[in-house]
Design a protein around this motif. Structure first.
Motif, PDB file in Angstrom:
ATOM      1  N   ILE A   8       0.853  -1.190   0.000  1.00  0.00           N
ATOM      2  CA  ILE A   8       0.000   0.000   0.000  1.00  0.00           C
ATOM      3  C   ILE A   8       0.888   1.239   0.000  1.00  0.00           C
ATOM      4  O   ILE A   8       1.733   1.392   0.879  1.00  0.00           O
ATOM      5  CB  ILE A   8      -0.909   0.002   1.242  1.00  0.00           C
ATOM      6  CG1 ILE A   8      -1.702  -1.313   1.303  1.00  0.00           C
ATOM      7  CG2 ILE A   8      -1.841   1.205   1.220  1.00  0.00           C
ATOM      8  CD1 ILE A   8      -2.267  -1.598   2.675  1.00  0.00           C
ATOM      9  N   CYS A  27      -8.866   2.178   6.821  1.00  0.00           N
ATOM     10  CA  CYS A  27      -7.904   1.070   6.730  1.00  0.00           C
ATOM     11  C   CYS A  27      -8.325  -0.072   7.646  1.00  0.00           C
ATOM     12  O   CYS A  27      -8.279  -1.245   7.250  1.00  0.00           O
ATOM     13  CB  CYS A  27      -6.509   1.536   7.134  1.00  0.00           C
ATOM     14  SG  CYS A  27      -5.836   2.838   6.106  1.00  0.00           S
ATOM     15  N   HIS A  30     -11.351  -1.882   6.228  1.00  0.00           N
ATOM     16  CA  HIS A  30     -10.950  -2.718   5.091  1.00  0.00           C
ATOM     17  C   HIS A  30     -10.284  -4.001   5.587  1.00  0.00           C
ATOM     18  O   HIS A  30     -10.592  -5.103   5.093  1.00  0.00           O
ATOM     19  CB  HIS A  30     -10.006  -1.933   4.183  1.00  0.00           C
ATOM     20  CG  HIS A  30      -9.505  -2.702   3.016  1.00  0.00           C
ATOM     21  ND1 HIS A  30     -10.329  -3.159   2.003  1.00  0.00           N
ATOM     22  CD2 HIS A  30      -8.258  -3.110   2.690  1.00  0.00           C
ATOM     23  CE1 HIS A  30      -9.608  -3.815   1.117  1.00  0.00           C
ATOM     24  NE2 HIS A  30      -8.362  -3.801   1.505  1.00  0.00           N
ATOM     25  N   ASN A  93      -9.109  -1.715  -1.770  1.00  0.00           N
ATOM     26  CA  ASN A  93      -8.367  -0.969  -0.744  1.00  0.00           C
ATOM     27  C   ASN A  93      -8.766   0.502  -0.760  1.00  0.00           C
ATOM     28  O   ASN A  93      -8.745   1.141  -1.815  1.00  0.00           O
ATOM     29  CB  ASN A  93      -6.859  -1.114  -0.977  1.00  0.00           C
ATOM     30  CG  ASN A  93      -6.072  -0.660   0.226  1.00  0.00           C
ATOM     31  OD1 ASN A  93      -6.070   0.506   0.561  1.00  0.00           O
ATOM     32  ND2 ASN A  93      -5.426  -1.605   0.874  1.00  0.00           N
TER      33      ASN A  93
END
Length: 120
Positions: A8, A27, A30, A93
């Motif tokens: 990432i 984040c 996810h 993402n």
């Protein structure tokens, strides 16, 4: 099934020590979704770039290894039947909606290292 690393990239990590939960909410959500799907094998969030120390032959430098507008801010490993499926997972993402990017690479080898039992 094959394993894929999803790196990432963003301007910097929101995962500073003591950071507010709101800063990392997308984040964390996810990661929770991937964990529930059983696709994710491991995930790591990295601290901001100013916490990095880089080594090169004969020198130690404070800061990231490469001076770039975007740095690796975290990574996770997923299990997927093929690259297309891994790309579909990576495409969810939230960093992609927030101006960053992801890189997907097949994992060649490795895994969690078992620690040797302590000797009495």
């Amino acid at each position: 099934m094959a394993q894929y690393a999803v790196l990432i990239y963003a301007r910097d990590s929101a995962h500073a020590p003591g950071a507010a939960a709101a800063a990392t909410a997308s984040c964390d959500q996810h990661a929770d979704e991937l964990a529930v799907s059983d696709a994710m094998l491991a995930a790591y969030a990295l601290t901001p770039r100013d916490a990095a120390t880089s080594l090169r032959a004969g020198s130690v430098t404070r800061g990231p290894f490469v001076d770039s507008p975007e740095v690796v801010v975290g990574f996770y490993v997923v299990e997927a039947p093929d690259l297309d499926a891994a790309l579909a997972i990576a495409a969810t993402n939230p960093v992609l909606r927030e101006g960053g990017g992801v890189e997907v690479r097949p994992v060649h080898s490795g895994g969690v290292v078992e620690r040797a039992a302590a000797q009495p």
